[in-house]
Scaffold this active site. Sequence first.
Site, PDB file in Angstrom:
ATOM      1  N   ALA A  17       0.851  -1.192   0.000  1.00  0.00           N
ATOM      2  CA  ALA A  17       0.000   0.000   0.000  1.00  0.00           C
ATOM      3  C   ALA A  17       0.886   1.241   0.000  1.00  0.00           C
ATOM      4  CB  ALA A  17      -0.929   0.018   1.212  1.00  0.00           C
ATOM      5  N   GLY A  19       0.346   5.700   0.671  1.00  0.00           N
ATOM      6  CA  GLY A  19      -0.542   6.811   0.970  1.00  0.00           C
ATOM      7  C   GLY A  19       0.241   8.098   1.122  1.00  0.00           C
ATOM      8  N   MET A  21       1.331   9.533   3.745  1.00  0.00           N
ATOM      9  CA  MET A  21       2.391   9.532   4.746  1.00  0.00           C
ATOM     10  C   MET A  21       3.558   8.630   4.377  1.00  0.00           C
ATOM     11  SD  MET A  21       0.443   9.721   8.418  1.00  0.00           S
ATOM     12  CE  MET A  21      -0.823   8.540   8.028  1.00  0.00           C
ATOM     13  N   GLN A  23       4.745   4.424   2.667  1.00  0.00           N
ATOM     14  CA  GLN A  23       4.428   3.133   2.068  1.00  0.00           C
ATOM     15  C   GLN A  23       4.295   2.065   3.156  1.00  0.00           C
ATOM     16  OE1 GLN A  23       7.787   4.384   1.270  1.00  0.00           O
ATOM     17  NE2 GLN A  23       6.754   5.968   0.076  1.00  0.00           N
ATOM     18  N   VAL A  24       3.458   1.076   2.847  1.00  0.00           N
ATOM     19  CA  VAL A  24       3.318  -0.086   3.722  1.00  0.00           C
ATOM     20  C   VAL A  24       3.873  -1.292   2.972  1.00  0.00           C
ATOM     21  CG1 VAL A  24       1.745  -1.559   5.029  1.00  0.00           C
ATOM     22  CG2 VAL A  24       1.274   0.883   4.825  1.00  0.00           C
ATOM     23  N   LYS A  39       5.441   0.044   8.042  1.00  0.00           N
ATOM     24  CA  LYS A  39       5.005   1.315   7.463  1.00  0.00           C
ATOM     25  C   LYS A  39       6.137   2.308   7.570  1.00  0.00           C
ATOM     26  CE  LYS A  39       1.200   4.527   7.097  1.00  0.00           C
ATOM     27  NZ  LYS A  39      -0.251   4.635   7.250  1.00  0.00           N
ATOM     28  N   ASP A 139      -8.222  10.212  11.774  1.00  0.00           N
ATOM     29  CA  ASP A 139      -8.246   9.944  10.332  1.00  0.00           C
ATOM     30  C   ASP A 139      -9.032   8.666  10.023  1.00  0.00           C
ATOM     31  OD1 ASP A 139      -7.722  10.550   7.709  1.00  0.00           O
ATOM     32  OD2 ASP A 139      -5.725   9.649   7.681  1.00  0.00           O
TER      33      ASP A 139
END
Length: 438
Positions: A17, A19, A21, A23-24, A39, A139
């Site tokens: 993933a 986003g 902020m 990467q995961v 993360k 969030d």
Amino acid sequence: MRDELLGGRYRLVQQIAEGGMGQVWEARDESLGRPVAVKVISLLAGGGSQGTEARARFLREAQITARLQHPNIVTIHDLGETDTRGDSAPFLVMELVRGEGLDAVLRRGDVTRREAARWGAQICDALAEAHESGIMHRDIKPSNILITSAGLVKVLDFGIARAADPYATSERLTRTGFIVGTPPYMAPEQARGHPEPRSDLYALGCVLFELLTGRLPFQAPDAVGHLSAHLTQEPPAPSSVATGIPSEWDELVLTLLDKDPGRRYEDAAELARALRRFDQEARTTTAPPDESAPIPTVSGTTPLPPVGRIPRSRRTATFVTASVCLLTAPIIPVASDQACTAGMITSNARTLHMTLFGVVAAVLVTGLLLLWVRNVAGRWLIMAGGTAVALQALSTLPFYGMIGLVLRGLIPLAAAAAVLSAVLAVLPSTGGGQRPSR
């Protein structure tokens, strides 16, 4: 970054993933030999004293968040700093959850109201745990919620939005130019820079609206438009956007989306109770409590009514005991026939016994079939048939000595199974979803 070793321990396997902020990654803990999720907060990568201070603050706040231990919260195992492409960046090591993001589920568009209630209640459980520990999420949105194959909710990134704010200070949440949260799901007070625990409930209200209708409560072309709508516009009722939504859902969602936090639900625990009531009501009208399969129908007819609130374990027990009763009860007409042969009863009495037994057996068979297809009438037929078998077994006891020794034990077995099935069929259910144990 693939195959890179973070902290001398976590080998990155594949990115799963990305986003705003960072990467995961799926990674392997080389020390314990287990898969984990890592993360990397690339938002805080960089040099200089300001970057170092921001990363140190992030790690301090992440330590606080890591104390949360709850079945519906993704567990943080470890945290540290690494060197990513020449820039130091903090990273979190979390349990690797095999599941699907709620955002992906929404894109498929196959969410039922029952699922919305059940998942929403589990999100509330996670929020209640965090709020009790003084931690807000800030969030809540579909991409921060995972649904496992077993239907368990896992909430990601508790407190990470606040911790990753590079402009945060001890006096103020944020400064102009950096918004903590995601605008389409952001409470008005959070948009003004003053979040509180019920801001998370507002965001959950947006998620529930989306689960029910397939769209967000406010439509806007950009982040500014979404923030303006949350601050100034009244949200529509879900039933005005999608058909078939009950008024109770309208009331719940609009309460959550109230501009005034004081008029929303008192806390996440209260909201969880309300959602579980919706889930329980849905179980009585759409599906059995532990299965999501549709109720069987006969072509050209309406669906059969459900079994109501009877739990699966007791429904199974009822089915088994009624089946045992049905299999052992034929000893009753055998005993009557033997009694007639011995001259203890007349042939007319034997005929009556046989006829009554045939009727009772038919009632039991019908009840079992209806119970199998989750029709509430099956419970009452099993109760009636079980009671009748028990009475017939009692009336056969005078002929007890007329049958063989091996068959003799079947009469009390039939009577006991009949009574038990009758009681289980109509025993009130405790029902209700319970909060997962911590």
